[in-house]
Design a protein around this motif. Structure first.
Motif, mmCIF file in Angstrom:
data_model
loop_
_atom_site.group_PDB
_atom_site.id
_atom_site.type_symbol
_atom_site.label_atom_id
_atom_site.label_comp_id
_atom_site.label_asym_id
_atom_site.label_seq_id
_atom_site.Cartn_x
_atom_site.Cartn_y
_atom_site.Cartn_z
ATOM 1 N N THR A 31 1.805 6.610 -6.906
ATOM 2 C CA THR A 31 0.713 7.419 -7.447
ATOM 3 C C THR A 31 0.902 8.896 -7.106
ATOM 4 O OG1 THR A 31 -0.692 6.865 -5.540
ATOM 5 C CG2 THR A 31 -0.964 5.534 -7.537
ATOM 6 N N CYS B 208 0.845 -1.214 0.000
ATOM 7 C CA CYS B 208 0.000 0.000 0.000
ATOM 8 C C CYS B 208 0.872 1.253 0.000
ATOM 9 C CB CYS B 208 -0.933 0.004 1.209
ATOM 10 S SG CYS B 208 -2.293 -1.166 1.118
ATOM 11 N N ARG B 209 1.921 1.231 0.799
ATOM 12 C CA ARG B 209 2.828 2.382 0.880
ATOM 13 C C ARG B 209 3.512 2.632 -0.471
ATOM 14 N NH1 ARG B 209 5.294 0.793 5.083
ATOM 15 N NH2 ARG B 209 7.083 -0.163 4.061
ATOM 16 N N GLU C 183 -7.492 5.632 -4.847
ATOM 17 C CA GLU C 183 -8.029 5.119 -3.588
ATOM 18 C C GLU C 183 -7.467 3.709 -3.454
ATOM 19 O OE1 GLU C 183 -12.323 4.203 -1.468
ATOM 20 O OE2 GLU C 183 -12.249 4.556 -3.629
ATOM 21 N N ARG D 200 0.917 4.064 -2.855
ATOM 22 C CA ARG D 200 0.634 5.469 -2.500
ATOM 23 C C ARG D 200 1.768 6.383 -2.950
ATOM 24 N NH1 ARG D 200 -1.541 3.212 2.290
ATOM 25 N NH2 ARG D 200 0.439 3.475 3.338
ATOM 26 N N GLN D 201 3.004 5.951 -2.699
ATOM 27 C CA GLN D 201 4.170 6.750 -3.082
ATOM 28 C C GLN D 201 4.237 6.930 -4.597
ATOM 29 O OE1 GLN D 201 7.946 5.271 -1.636
ATOM 30 N NE2 GLN D 201 9.105 6.514 -3.069
#
Length: 135
Positions: free
Chosen positions: A25, A18-19, A33, A22-23
Motif C-alpha cells: 500500500t 501485515c508487513r 488501516e 503495508r509495504q
C-alpha cells in the motif's frame, strides 16, 4: 482509506502478511488501516460492516476462515475475502464452504497457486472470494 483485516493464528505469518500489505500500500500510495486478528472468532463475533478486505487463514483453532467468512457474509455481502492457506485446493471440502460456488471449487481442484471464486448467498452473487494457496 482502505480498512484491511489480517486474520491468522500464527503470529509470525500474521505479522508477515501485515508487513507485505503495508509495504504494497505504501509503494502504491494507498492509504490503509491494517488490523491484525488472531482467530476467525475474534473478527466474526459482533462483526459490523466497514472492512474493505479480509485476509484470512483457512485453519485456525477456534473458528477457521471459512466459518468466519460465512458469518461475516451474512452481514456484509460486499467485503472482499482473501483466504491464505497452505492447504492444497484438492483437499478442500466444497460442503464446508457453501457460501462459495462449489462447482468452481471442484473444477479448480486440479490447479495449484491462486484461484478466484465468486460467491453466492441465497442464489445472489455477492462480492468475491480469493483463495491464495501457499505451495
Amino acid at each position: 482509506m482502505l480498512k484491511i483485516a489480517v486474520v491468522e493464528d500464527q503470529p509470525e505469518t500474521r505479522e508477515c502478511l501485515c508487513r507485505y500489505i503495508r509495504q504494497y500500500t505504501a509503494e502504491q500510495g494507498i492509504a490503509a488501516e491494517i488490523l491484525p486478528f488472531a482467530d476467525g472468532a475474534e473478527i466474526a463475533e459482533g462483526y459490523t460492516p466497514g472492512f474493505d478486505i479480509l485476509f484470512m487463514d483457512v485453519e485456525m483453532p477456534q473458528l477457521g476462515g471459512f466459518g468466519a467468512a460465512e458469518k461475516i457474509r451474512a452481514v456484509d455481502p460486499d467485503v472482499v475475502l482473501v483466504f491464505v492457506t497452505s492447504i492444497k485446493l484438492a483437499n478442500l471440502d466444497p460442503q464446508s464452504i457453501e457460501f462459495m460456488d462449489a462447482d468452481i471449487v471442484k473444477s479448480s481442484a486440479a490447479f495449484t497457486g491462486n484461484a478466484i471464486f465468486p460467491t453466492e448467498v441465497g442464489g445472489k452473487a455477492v462480492g468475491a472470494c480469493i483463495l491464495v494457496t501457499l505451495v
